[in-house]
Scaffold this motif. Structure first.
Motif, PDB file in Angstrom:
ATOM      1  N   ALA A 220       0.878  -1.128  -0.031  1.00 26.43           N
ATOM      2  CA  ALA A 220      -0.061   0.013   0.042  1.00 26.43           C
ATOM      3  C   ALA A 220       0.919   1.033  -0.001  1.00 26.43           C
ATOM      4  N   ALA A 221       1.979   1.142   0.524  1.00 25.43           N
ATOM      5  CA  ALA A 221       2.775   2.452   0.835  1.00 25.43           C
ATOM      6  C   ALA A 221       3.535   2.473  -0.626  1.00 25.43           C
ATOM      7  N   GLU A 222       3.988   1.490  -1.239  1.00 27.89           N
ATOM      8  CA  GLU A 222       4.437   1.648  -2.500  1.00 27.89           C
ATOM      9  C   GLU A 222       3.403   2.155  -3.492  1.00 27.89           C
ATOM     10  N   ARG A 223       2.029   1.595  -3.247  1.00 26.15           N
ATOM     11  CA  ARG A 223       1.085   2.176  -4.503  1.00 26.15           C
ATOM     12  C   ARG A 223       0.917   3.708  -4.029  1.00 26.15           C
ATOM     13  N   ALA A 224       1.012   4.055  -2.769  1.00 32.90           N
ATOM     14  CA  ALA A 224       0.681   5.533  -2.251  1.00 32.90           C
ATOM     15  C   ALA A 224       1.740   6.270  -2.958  1.00 32.90           C
ATOM     16  N   ALA A 225       2.935   5.833  -3.139  1.00 31.48           N
ATOM     17  CA  ALA A 225       4.231   6.732  -3.624  1.00 31.48           C
ATOM     18  C   ALA A 225       4.250   6.482  -4.957  1.00 31.48           C
ATOM     19  N   GLY A 226       3.196   5.998  -5.861  1.00 44.90           N
ATOM     20  CA  GLY A 226       3.157   6.109  -7.109  1.00 44.90           C
ATOM     21  C   GLY A 226       3.631   4.564  -8.067  1.00 44.90           C
ATOM     22  N   ALA A 227       3.869   3.641  -7.398  1.00 44.41           N
ATOM     23  CA  ALA A 227       4.247   2.530  -8.091  1.00 44.41           C
ATOM     24  C   ALA A 227       3.043   1.671  -8.574  1.00 44.41           C
ATOM     25  N   SER A 228       3.063   1.066  -9.559  1.00 46.75           N
ATOM     26  CA  SER A 228       1.870   0.469 -10.180  1.00 46.75           C
ATOM     27  C   SER A 228       1.913  -0.897 -10.063  1.00 46.75           C
ATOM     28  N   SER A 229       0.871  -1.471  -9.734  1.00 47.31           N
ATOM     29  CA  SER A 229       0.701  -3.111  -9.571  1.00 47.31           C
ATOM     30  C   SER A 229      -0.370  -3.481 -10.815  1.00 47.31           C
ATOM     31  N   ARG A 230      -0.336  -2.895 -11.749  1.00 51.23           N
ATOM     32  CA  ARG A 230      -1.382  -3.208 -12.921  1.00 51.23           C
ATOM     33  C   ARG A 230      -0.819  -4.392 -13.557  1.00 51.23           C
ATOM     34  N   ASN A 231      -2.028  -5.452 -13.361  1.00 52.38           N
ATOM     35  CA  ASN A 231      -1.857  -6.800 -14.157  1.00 52.38           C
ATOM     36  C   ASN A 231      -2.034  -6.602 -15.578  1.00 52.38           C
ATOM     37  N   GLU A 232      -1.541  -7.557 -16.389  1.00 49.58           N
ATOM     38  CA  GLU A 232      -1.901  -7.571 -17.888  1.00 49.58           C
ATOM     39  C   GLU A 232      -2.075  -8.664 -18.312  1.00 49.58           C
ATOM     40  N   PRO A 233      -2.608  -9.033 -19.563  1.00 49.09           N
ATOM     41  CA  PRO A 233      -2.866 -10.400 -20.183  1.00 49.09           C
ATOM     42  C   PRO A 233      -1.679 -10.997 -20.562  1.00 49.09           C
ATOM     43  N   ALA A 234      -0.589 -10.262 -20.871  1.00 49.76           N
ATOM     44  CA  ALA A 234       0.772 -10.738 -21.237  1.00 49.76           C
ATOM     45  C   ALA A 234       1.530 -11.355 -19.993  1.00 49.76           C
ATOM     46  N   GLU A 235       0.901 -11.306 -18.952  1.00 48.14           N
ATOM     47  CA  GLU A 235       1.462 -12.278 -18.039  1.00 48.14           C
ATOM     48  C   GLU A 235       1.122 -13.548 -17.629  1.00 48.14           C
ATOM     49  N   LEU A 236       0.003 -13.940 -18.360  1.00 43.98           N
ATOM     50  CA  LEU A 236      -0.604 -15.199 -18.250  1.00 43.98           C
ATOM     51  C   LEU A 236       0.261 -16.395 -18.373  1.00 43.98           C
ATOM     52  N   PRO A 237       1.316 -16.261 -19.456  1.00 45.22           N
ATOM     53  CA  PRO A 237       2.306 -17.466 -19.652  1.00 45.22           C
ATOM     54  C   PRO A 237       3.028 -17.467 -18.284  1.00 45.22           C
ATOM     55  N   HIS A 238       3.536 -16.297 -17.711  1.00 47.91           N
ATOM     56  CA  HIS A 238       4.393 -16.695 -16.570  1.00 47.91           C
ATOM     57  C   HIS A 238       3.526 -17.139 -15.498  1.00 47.91           C
ATOM     58  N   ILE A 239       2.413 -16.636 -15.365  1.00 48.61           N
ATOM     59  CA  ILE A 239       1.518 -17.392 -14.412  1.00 48.61           C
ATOM     60  C   ILE A 239       1.379 -18.796 -14.590  1.00 48.61           C
ATOM     61  N   ALA A 240       1.245 -19.024 -15.713  1.00 45.61           N
ATOM     62  CA  ALA A 240       0.940 -20.411 -16.060  1.00 45.61           C
ATOM     63  C   ALA A 240       2.150 -21.249 -15.721  1.00 45.61           C
ATOM     64  N   GLU A 241       3.308 -20.930 -15.639  1.00 45.94           N
ATOM     65  CA  GLU A 241       4.609 -21.448 -14.973  1.00 45.94           C
ATOM     66  C   GLU A 241       4.399 -22.272 -13.670  1.00 45.94           C
ATOM     67  N   THR A 242       3.669 -21.258 -12.752  1.00 44.19           N
ATOM     68  CA  THR A 242       3.297 -21.861 -11.414  1.00 44.19           C
ATOM     69  C   THR A 242       2.374 -22.954 -11.613  1.00 44.19           C
ATOM     70  N   LEU A 243       1.465 -22.753 -12.216  1.00 36.66           N
ATOM     71  CA  LEU A 243       0.310 -24.091 -12.552  1.00 36.66           C
ATOM     72  C   LEU A 243       1.172 -25.293 -13.059  1.00 36.66           C
ATOM     73  N   ALA A 244       2.101 -25.001 -14.123  1.00 38.10           N
ATOM     74  CA  ALA A 244       2.810 -26.211 -14.648  1.00 38.10           C
ATOM     75  C   ALA A 244       3.618 -26.949 -13.514  1.00 38.10           C
ATOM     76  N   ALA A 245       4.296 -26.100 -12.888  1.00 37.13           N
ATOM     77  CA  ALA A 245       5.264 -26.525 -11.760  1.00 37.13           C
ATOM     78  C   ALA A 245       4.524 -27.247 -10.575  1.00 37.13           C
ATOM     79  N   LEU A 246       3.483 -26.848 -10.246  1.00 41.77           N
ATOM     80  CA  LEU A 246       2.387 -27.485  -9.132  1.00 41.77           C
ATOM     81  C   LEU A 246       1.993 -28.853  -9.761  1.00 41.77           C
ATOM     82  N   ARG A 247       1.753 -28.808 -11.214  1.00 39.17           N
ATOM     83  CA  ARG A 247       1.005 -30.010 -11.619  1.00 39.17           C
ATOM     84  C   ARG A 247       1.960 -31.057 -12.257  1.00 39.17           C
ATOM     85  N   GLY A 248       3.131 -30.509 -12.388  1.00 42.60           N
ATOM     86  CA  GLY A 248       4.238 -31.566 -13.110  1.00 42.60           C
ATOM     87  C   GLY A 248       4.031 -31.464 -14.826  1.00 42.60           C
TER      88      GLY A 248
END
Length: 277
Positions: A220-248
């Motif tokens: 919250a402090a970082e966001r108040a200072a102007g840092a962005s936490s905006r998510n994008e659809p381009a992040e999906l393959p990186h997110i998928a790496e977690t699922l792949a690791a969890l499932r083998g």
């Protein structure tokens, strides 16, 4: 390159007003070939439909529970019914959503949320469409209404309930959406479900611009200072790496499995994306 479906992306959100086309281009370059765009209010229906047409993406029409208070009058249900009828021949309209109940935000009228969800489930049944459900701290309440008003499957978006609740949604013919929250080591229950649920139960999503993965998270402090936490659809393959690791699974397997599951949950997608998209 594996090809991905982001089953939940608010590309029409104001957070993307400055660079919407660049966001979509980055997603395409990352192999995210399909973004499902859910509506949130009646006033969004036509602008969202036009955005989906312009960008070649599928969309859903619905009334989000966070806006079912006084800002979303009762005649919004009439407008939704009319828009669902008017878009009957539009192959890009694939679901009723985002609809549901929110048990997290304070001050929401629980009875009004249940009323809006029940009426939208009836509309989904009338128009023979699957649903995209908002189930934040409300899984049991949503399940109760689904049992009373059964629909043609769909997705419980951003699922964060118990294993019993997860299996109840699956038994009713729904898939469960997993995204950025799954990437946090401390999200033990989400990660456990992602690892152990039947493979055919899981779809991937970003909920962009919300629910950022751990590498985009800002305090919250970082966001108040102007840092962005905006998510994008381009992040999906990186997110998928977690699922792949969890499932083998390999990333190629993860893409193929979750893509097939998305098409099973939202049958209109199959004709839009083709066998290799």
């Amino acid at each position: 390159m594996p090809l991905w479906i982001d089953t939940h992306c608010h590309l029409d959100a104001p957070e993307f007003d400055a660079d919407r086309e660049a966001v979509r281009a980055r997603a395409h370059s990352a192999g995210v070939s399909c973004l499902v765009l859910p509506a949130v209010t009646a006033d969004h229906f036509e602008p969202l439909r036009r955005l989906a047409e312009r960008t070649g993406q599928p969309y859903a029409l619905g009334l989000h529970p966070l806006w079912t208070g006084a800002a979303e009058p009762e005649d919004s249900l009439v407008r939704l019914d009319a828009m669902l009828a008017a878009t009957q021949a539009d192959p890009r309209r694939v679901a009723v959503g985002e609809i549901g109940i929110d048990g997290f935000e304070p001050g929401l009228d629980a009875a009004r949320q249940r009323h809006f969800l029940a009426e939208q489930l009836k509309l989904a049944r009338r128009h023979d469409l699957p649903v995209i459900l908002h189930v934040r701290r409300s899984a049991d309440a949503v399940l109760a209404l689904l049992r009373r008003h059964p629909v043609r499957g769909g997705i419980a978006h951003a699922f964060n309930g118990s294993e019993q609740q997860a299996r109840a949604f699956v038994d009713l013919g729904l898939k469960l959406g997993f995204g950025g929250a799954m990437t946090f080591d401390r999200a033990l229950q989400i990660r456990r479900l992602a690892a152990t649920l039947p493979a055919e139960a899981i779809v991937l999503e970003t909920d962009a611009p919300d629910i950022p993965p751990h590498w985009l998270y800002r305090t919250a402090a970082e966001r108040a200072a102007g840092a962005s936490s905006r998510n994008e659809p381009a992040e999906l393959p990186h997110i998928a790496e977690t699922l792949a690791a969890l499932r083998g699974w390999s990333l190629t397997e993860t893409a193929a499995i979750t893509r097939a599951n998305a098409c099973a949950a939202l049958p209109g997608l199959a004709a839009l994306i083709g066998p290799d998209a």
